[in-house]
Design a protein around this motif. Sequence first.
Motif, PDB file in Angstrom:
ATOM      1  N   LEU A  32      66.316  44.846  59.891  1.00 35.52           N
ATOM      2  CA  LEU A  32      66.524  46.028  59.039  1.00 35.52           C
ATOM      3  C   LEU A  32      67.878  45.965  58.338  1.00 35.52           C
ATOM      4  O   LEU A  32      68.018  46.361  57.182  1.00 35.52           O
ATOM      5  CB  LEU A  32      66.417  47.307  59.881  1.00 35.52           C
ATOM      6  CG  LEU A  32      65.030  47.597  60.455  1.00 35.52           C
ATOM      7  CD1 LEU A  32      65.113  48.684  61.525  1.00 35.52           C
ATOM      8  CD2 LEU A  32      64.072  48.016  59.349  1.00 35.52           C
ATOM      9  N   ASP A  33      68.863  45.458  59.051  1.00 35.52           N
ATOM     10  CA  ASP A  33      70.209  45.286  58.506  1.00 35.52           C
ATOM     11  C   ASP A  33      70.159  44.322  57.312  1.00 35.52           C
ATOM     12  O   ASP A  33      70.667  44.626  56.220  1.00 35.52           O
ATOM     13  CB  ASP A  33      71.098  44.746  59.643  1.00 35.52           C
ATOM     14  CG  ASP A  33      72.581  44.738  59.316  1.00 35.52           C
ATOM     15  OD1 ASP A  33      72.930  44.901  58.141  1.00 35.52           O
ATOM     16  OD2 ASP A  33      73.382  44.561  60.249  1.00 35.52           O
ATOM     17  N   ALA A  34      69.490  43.203  57.508  1.00 40.63           N
ATOM     18  CA  ALA A  34      69.371  42.212  56.431  1.00 40.63           C
ATOM     19  C   ALA A  34      68.605  42.781  55.238  1.00 40.63           C
ATOM     20  O   ALA A  34      68.883  42.431  54.089  1.00 40.63           O
ATOM     21  CB  ALA A  34      68.678  40.955  56.948  1.00 40.63           C
ATOM     22  N   ALA A  35      67.657  43.692  55.511  1.00 44.49           N
ATOM     23  CA  ALA A  35      66.869  44.294  54.428  1.00 44.49           C
ATOM     24  C   ALA A  35      67.723  45.237  53.578  1.00 44.49           C
ATOM     25  O   ALA A  35      67.275  45.693  52.531  1.00 44.49           O
ATOM     26  CB  ALA A  35      65.668  45.034  55.003  1.00 44.49           C
ATOM     27  N   GLY A  36      68.941  45.528  54.053  1.00 45.71           N
ATOM     28  CA  GLY A  36      69.897  46.229  53.210  1.00 45.71           C
ATOM     29  C   GLY A  36      70.028  47.729  53.414  1.00 45.71           C
ATOM     30  O   GLY A  36      70.655  48.406  52.602  1.00 45.71           O
ATOM     31  N   TYR A  37      69.439  48.267  54.473  1.00 51.29           N
ATOM     32  CA  TYR A  37      69.574  49.712  54.709  1.00 51.29           C
ATOM     33  C   TYR A  37      71.020  50.057  55.073  1.00 51.29           C
ATOM     34  O   TYR A  37      71.665  49.330  55.822  1.00 51.29           O
ATOM     35  CB  TYR A  37      68.597  50.178  55.798  1.00 51.29           C
ATOM     36  CG  TYR A  37      67.196  50.139  55.281  1.00 51.29           C
ATOM     37  CD1 TYR A  37      66.708  51.166  54.466  1.00 51.29           C
ATOM     38  CD2 TYR A  37      66.378  49.035  55.505  1.00 51.29           C
ATOM     39  CE1 TYR A  37      65.444  51.107  53.916  1.00 51.29           C
ATOM     40  CE2 TYR A  37      65.109  48.963  54.956  1.00 51.29           C
ATOM     41  CZ  TYR A  37      64.646  50.004  54.164  1.00 51.29           C
ATOM     42  OH  TYR A  37      63.409  49.939  53.603  1.00 51.29           O
ATOM     43  N   ASP A  38      71.498  51.168  54.532  1.00 52.00           N
ATOM     44  CA  ASP A  38      72.882  51.578  54.788  1.00 52.00           C
ATOM     45  C   ASP A  38      73.042  52.049  56.228  1.00 52.00           C
ATOM     46  O   ASP A  38      74.055  51.787  56.868  1.00 52.00           O
ATOM     47  CB  ASP A  38      73.286  52.736  53.859  1.00 52.00           C
ATOM     48  CG  ASP A  38      73.247  52.321  52.399  1.00 52.00           C
ATOM     49  OD1 ASP A  38      73.674  51.186  52.103  1.00 52.00           O
ATOM     50  OD2 ASP A  38      72.796  53.124  51.554  1.00 52.00           O
ATOM     51  N   VAL A  39      72.037  52.778  56.694  1.00 49.42           N
ATOM     52  CA  VAL A  39      72.099  53.359  58.032  1.00 49.42           C
ATOM     53  C   VAL A  39      70.821  53.000  58.781  1.00 49.42           C
ATOM     54  O   VAL A  39      69.732  53.036  58.212  1.00 49.42           O
ATOM     55  CB  VAL A  39      72.219  54.908  57.962  1.00 49.42           C
ATOM     56  CG1 VAL A  39      72.326  55.513  59.356  1.00 49.42           C
ATOM     57  CG2 VAL A  39      73.413  55.326  57.103  1.00 49.42           C
ATOM     58  N   ILE A  40      70.958  52.641  60.060  1.00 47.60           N
ATOM     59  CA  ILE A  40      69.786  52.401  60.902  1.00 47.60           C
ATOM     60  C   ILE A  40      69.864  53.355  62.086  1.00 47.60           C
ATOM     61  O   ILE A  40      70.845  53.352  62.831  1.00 47.60           O
ATOM     62  CB  ILE A  40      69.725  50.938  61.395  1.00 47.60           C
ATOM     63  CG1 ILE A  40      69.706  49.977  60.198  1.00 47.60           C
ATOM     64  CG2 ILE A  40      68.508  50.711  62.282  1.00 47.60           C
ATOM     65  CD1 ILE A  40      69.881  48.511  60.562  1.00 47.60           C
ATOM     66  N   LEU A  41      68.848  54.204  62.215  1.00 46.67           N
ATOM     67  CA  LEU A  41      68.807  55.154  63.327  1.00 46.67           C
ATOM     68  C   LEU A  41      67.839  54.618  64.379  1.00 46.67           C
ATOM     69  O   LEU A  41      66.673  54.355  64.073  1.00 46.67           O
ATOM     70  CB  LEU A  41      68.332  56.523  62.839  1.00 46.67           C
ATOM     71  CG  LEU A  41      69.193  57.225  61.781  1.00 46.67           C
ATOM     72  CD1 LEU A  41      68.461  58.435  61.207  1.00 46.67           C
ATOM     73  CD2 LEU A  41      70.521  57.670  62.384  1.00 46.67           C
ATOM     74  N   VAL A  42      68.323  54.417  65.587  1.00 47.73           N
ATOM     75  CA  VAL A  42      67.475  53.906  66.663  1.00 47.73           C
ATOM     76  C   VAL A  42      67.252  55.030  67.675  1.00 47.73           C
ATOM     77  O   VAL A  42      68.186  55.451  68.356  1.00 47.73           O
ATOM     78  CB  VAL A  42      68.119  52.691  67.371  1.00 47.73           C
ATOM     79  CG1 VAL A  42      67.199  52.131  68.446  1.00 47.73           C
ATOM     80  CG2 VAL A  42      68.488  51.603  66.371  1.00 47.73           C
ATOM     81  N   GLU A  43      66.021  55.537  67.726  1.00 46.69           N
ATOM     82  CA  GLU A  43      65.717  56.612  68.676  1.00 46.69           C
ATOM     83  C   GLU A  43      65.064  56.042  69.923  1.00 46.69           C
ATOM     84  O   GLU A  43      64.136  55.244  69.846  1.00 46.69           O
ATOM     85  CB  GLU A  43      64.749  57.636  68.057  1.00 46.69           C
ATOM     86  CG  GLU A  43      64.351  58.716  69.072  1.00 46.69           C
ATOM     87  CD  GLU A  43      63.154  59.577  68.663  1.00 46.69           C
ATOM     88  OE1 GLU A  43      62.857  59.662  67.463  1.00 46.69           O
ATOM     89  OE2 GLU A  43      62.525  60.158  69.569  1.00 46.69           O
ATOM     90  N   THR A  44      65.573  56.443  71.089  1.00 45.46           N
ATOM     91  CA  THR A  44      64.915  56.030  72.325  1.00 45.46           C
ATOM     92  C   THR A  44      65.006  57.144  73.351  1.00 45.46           C
ATOM     93  O   THR A  44      65.974  57.890  73.399  1.00 45.46           O
ATOM     94  CB  THR A  44      65.501  54.713  72.865  1.00 45.46           C
ATOM     95  OG1 THR A  44      64.775  54.342  74.030  1.00 45.46           O
ATOM     96  CG2 THR A  44      66.960  54.841  73.220  1.00 45.46           C
ATOM     97  N   VAL A  45      63.948  57.265  74.152  1.00 38.72           N
ATOM     98  CA  VAL A  45      63.901  58.354  75.121  1.00 38.72           C
ATOM     99  C   VAL A  45      64.769  58.002  76.329  1.00 38.72           C
ATOM    100  O   VAL A  45      64.879  56.831  76.699  1.00 38.72           O
ATOM    101  CB  VAL A  45      62.435  58.650  75.504  1.00 38.72           C
ATOM    102  CG1 VAL A  45      61.864  57.561  76.366  1.00 38.72           C
ATOM    103  CG2 VAL A  45      62.305  60.001  76.176  1.00 38.72           C
ATOM    104  N   GLY A  46      65.431  58.997  76.887  1.00 36.61           N
ATOM    105  CA  GLY A  46      66.303  58.770  78.030  1.00 36.61           C
ATOM    106  C   GLY A  46      65.500  58.435  79.265  1.00 36.61           C
ATOM    107  O   GLY A  46      64.890  59.291  79.881  1.00 36.61           O
ATOM    108  N   ALA A  47      65.489  57.157  79.639  1.00 39.09           N
ATOM    109  CA  ALA A  47      64.663  56.757  80.777  1.00 39.09           C
ATOM    110  C   ALA A  47      65.403  55.812  81.706  1.00 39.09           C
ATOM    111  O   ALA A  47      64.794  55.015  82.404  1.00 39.09           O
ATOM    112  CB  ALA A  47      63.372  56.118  80.282  1.00 39.09           C
ATOM    113  N   GLY A  48      66.735  55.858  81.692  1.00 41.61           N
ATOM    114  CA  GLY A  48      67.491  55.017  82.612  1.00 41.61           C
ATOM    115  C   GLY A  48      68.172  53.854  81.926  1.00 41.61           C
ATOM    116  O   GLY A  48      68.612  53.958  80.786  1.00 41.61           O
TER     117      GLY A  48
END
Length: 335
Positions: free
Chosen positions: A133-149
């Motif tokens: 995604l970084d190489a594709a040129g997006y300014d911001v990458i939001l990574v959502e993950t559920v709190g599971a340890g």
Amino acid sequence: MSAELVSALLEGNRRALAKAISLVEKQDDSAHEILAALFPHTGDAWIVGVTGAPGTGKSSLVNALVKCYRKRDKTVAVLAVDPTSPYTGGAILGDRIRMQDLYGDRGVFIRSMATRGHLGGLALQTTDAVHVLDAAGYDVILVETVGAGQSEVDIVRTAYTTLVVEAPGLGDDVQAIKAGILEIADVLVVNKADRPGAQNTRRALKAMLELGHPKPVAHHGRLEQTPTTGVDTAAWIPPVIDTIATEGRGIEALLTAITEHERYLRDTGGVVKLNRERIRQDLYGRLRSTLLRRLLADVTDLEVEVVINRVFMREIDPHQAVEDLLTMQRDGISP
Ligand SMILES: Nc1nc2c(ncn2[C@@H]2O[C@H](COP(=O)(O)OP(=O)(O)OP(=O)(O)O)[C@@H](O)[C@H]2O)c(=O)[nH]1
Ligand SMILES: [Mg+2]
């Protein structure tokens, strides 16, 4: 084939991007080739991790943040990672519906990933997908993950700025304290500020922060600098931001906090340190598995079993066992 895919991706072709992420997700053989070609084009995106207990409103927040970034003319990619689900399941379907008003905007790319049985491989898959995604040129990458340890701690380690999302009414305690994920927070979000108990959640978080930072907690994430210390020693104190994600309230303040954290990391050289440390950890991890694989290719299963047995019989200690295996690998004979 991969060369075409790579150049299409770099030119902004969304289908090529989706395809590349699928290959990375499967850790397909061609994935390595693609990542190698894309790697020189990475390093420009600001990566934001969003984690917290189930149902705290992470996806709603991500949705609101994307809109806010778009107003500021930033392009955004969203990666929703679910370490609890073996397949792309219900939660992610819910996210699709919540985020559907973002589809159709070419400045936004949304993708979900689940474990697919790759035990422990999700952090690696996430890191690689973020690179794509970084190489594709997006300014911001939001990574959502559920709190599971531990798994979500590993996943958000990909991020520069980590948001830990809390919400009132999910139990007596602040969820992050229980899960031990408070340490990874750069910004704390009290979402569902419209719900009763939001004040208590906020107070509990502030109290926890004061324990972690003996000096009085200052305002929103300002650097606490004493006159004699340089910027290097200045500590970042995570600000606590109230939001109502579903109404888009508090989102501007949240985005400002993220931007201030970015500025802090850039001004103090923290970005460089974080990057180098990440490369080191990644390298060590890859070295460990490569060296182990090579060693196990050079000695027979029987030889390994003999060594295990000698440790079991207390003839040698585990440290000696390592030395013996290394000697066998080098000399091709049992010591
Ligand atoms: N009252 C209120 N409800 C909210 C707010 N933010 C989210 N919700 C609701 O809370 C529920 C869960 O929201 P999600 O955004 O799916 O939460 P999540 O943390 O992504 O959930 P998982 O991905 O399943 O862990 C939804 O019904 C939302 O509409 C808020 O600020 N106030
Ligand atoms: Mg969600």
